[in-house]
Design a protein around this motif. Sequence first.
Motif, mmCIF file in Angstrom:
data_model
loop_
_atom_site.group_PDB
_atom_site.id
_atom_site.type_symbol
_atom_site.label_atom_id
_atom_site.label_comp_id
_atom_site.label_asym_id
_atom_site.label_seq_id
_atom_site.Cartn_x
_atom_site.Cartn_y
_atom_site.Cartn_z
ATOM 1 N N ILE A 60 0.778 -1.106 -0.004
ATOM 2 C CA ILE A 60 -0.094 -0.072 -0.124
ATOM 3 C C ILE A 60 0.868 1.386 -0.088
ATOM 4 O O ILE A 60 1.978 1.183 0.381
ATOM 5 N N PRO A 61 0.428 2.375 -0.289
ATOM 6 C CA PRO A 61 1.107 3.504 -0.553
ATOM 7 C C PRO A 61 1.514 4.022 0.666
ATOM 8 O O PRO A 61 1.004 3.596 2.036
ATOM 9 N N ARG A 91 2.808 8.103 3.010
ATOM 10 C CA ARG A 91 2.495 9.414 2.893
ATOM 11 C C ARG A 91 3.404 9.747 1.960
ATOM 12 O O ARG A 91 4.591 9.320 1.774
ATOM 13 N N ARG A 140 6.718 7.407 -6.229
ATOM 14 C CA ARG A 140 5.547 6.348 -6.772
ATOM 15 C C ARG A 140 6.162 5.424 -7.644
ATOM 16 O O ARG A 140 5.666 4.362 -7.817
ATOM 17 N N GLU A 189 -4.723 -0.994 -2.697
ATOM 18 C CA GLU A 189 -4.542 0.214 -2.935
ATOM 19 C C GLU A 189 -6.165 0.723 -3.369
ATOM 20 O O GLU A 189 -6.262 2.001 -3.173
ATOM 21 N N SER A 191 -8.632 6.176 -0.266
ATOM 22 C CA SER A 191 -8.136 7.472 -1.178
ATOM 23 C C SER A 191 -6.871 7.650 -0.475
ATOM 24 O O SER A 191 -6.946 8.137 1.183
ATOM 25 N N TRP A 192 -5.681 7.328 -0.890
ATOM 26 C CA TRP A 192 -4.600 7.564 0.076
ATOM 27 C C TRP A 192 -4.025 8.756 0.033
ATOM 28 O O TRP A 192 -2.679 9.199 -0.182
ATOM 29 N N LYS A 193 -4.861 9.775 0.846
ATOM 30 C CA LYS A 193 -4.245 11.211 1.122
ATOM 31 C C LYS A 193 -3.433 11.208 2.381
ATOM 32 O O LYS A 193 -3.527 10.035 3.111
ATOM 33 N N ASP A 194 -2.591 12.135 2.361
ATOM 34 C CA ASP A 194 -1.630 12.000 3.548
ATOM 35 C C ASP A 194 -2.303 12.096 5.009
ATOM 36 O O ASP A 194 -1.744 11.357 5.959
ATOM 37 N N PHE A 235 -2.669 8.503 7.150
ATOM 38 C CA PHE A 235 -1.681 7.667 7.851
ATOM 39 C C PHE A 235 -1.339 8.060 9.426
ATOM 40 O O PHE A 235 -1.521 9.257 9.602
ATOM 41 N N PRO A 254 -1.243 3.132 7.884
ATOM 42 C CA PRO A 254 -2.667 3.687 7.895
ATOM 43 C C PRO A 254 -3.379 3.750 9.016
ATOM 44 O O PRO A 254 -2.761 2.897 9.968
ATOM 45 N N TYR A 262 -8.448 1.724 8.090
ATOM 46 C CA TYR A 262 -7.828 0.669 6.961
ATOM 47 C C TYR A 262 -7.997 -0.912 7.218
ATOM 48 O O TYR A 262 -8.502 -1.625 6.375
#
Length: 187
Positions: free
Chosen positions: A110-111, A113, A123, A148, A152-155, A158, A165, A169
């Motif tokens: 997963i992404p 921050r 990325r 993913e 929505s992987w916004k900062d 986290f 996360p 999550y």
Amino acid sequence: EKKGKEIYQMLPYYENCVLLGDSIAESILDFRLLRKNNVIAKRGRCIDMIDEDIEKVFVLEPKIIYMEFGKNDILHFQGKVEPFIEIYAEKIQRIRQTLPHTCIYINSIIPMRQDVMDRLGGRKVLDAFNEGLMNMCEKYHLTFINNEILMSWKDDVFEFDGVHPKYPYYTMWMKHMASTAGVYSET
């Protein structure tokens, strides 16, 4: 009271399963979402460090293994996908030799921050590692679980470290894994 919480409804779907991974998987224990016999994970764990963990899996003989590695490995393997995938495939083959009837599912990385991802190469590196995992899954007839898509992987999703996360999550992830494995459906 605990049994009334939504997440405890997932326990039956993980009775014969093991989640094998790093600190992301270990967070399942930190949040008390699954039992210790369902999660074999440790902070900082990389794919080339899991031989003892695999031995524990052999004792448990689960029907399903969900594997979750990669965030630590990006730095550990200095952004090089090939050695990561090569060792991952070796570990899978070892599991398959001892537990040939166990289904293995591979979780995506997963992404993180944005500032953390930038330090690890951005990325592009994350995508390359996930593409390597997808190709490995195709080659070895495994199911790749794309996590993913869960949020929505916004900062702001986290924890303070920018790597892990926040709690919401994990409940989505557990449902997503079990659904992908065909042992859970919300309908």
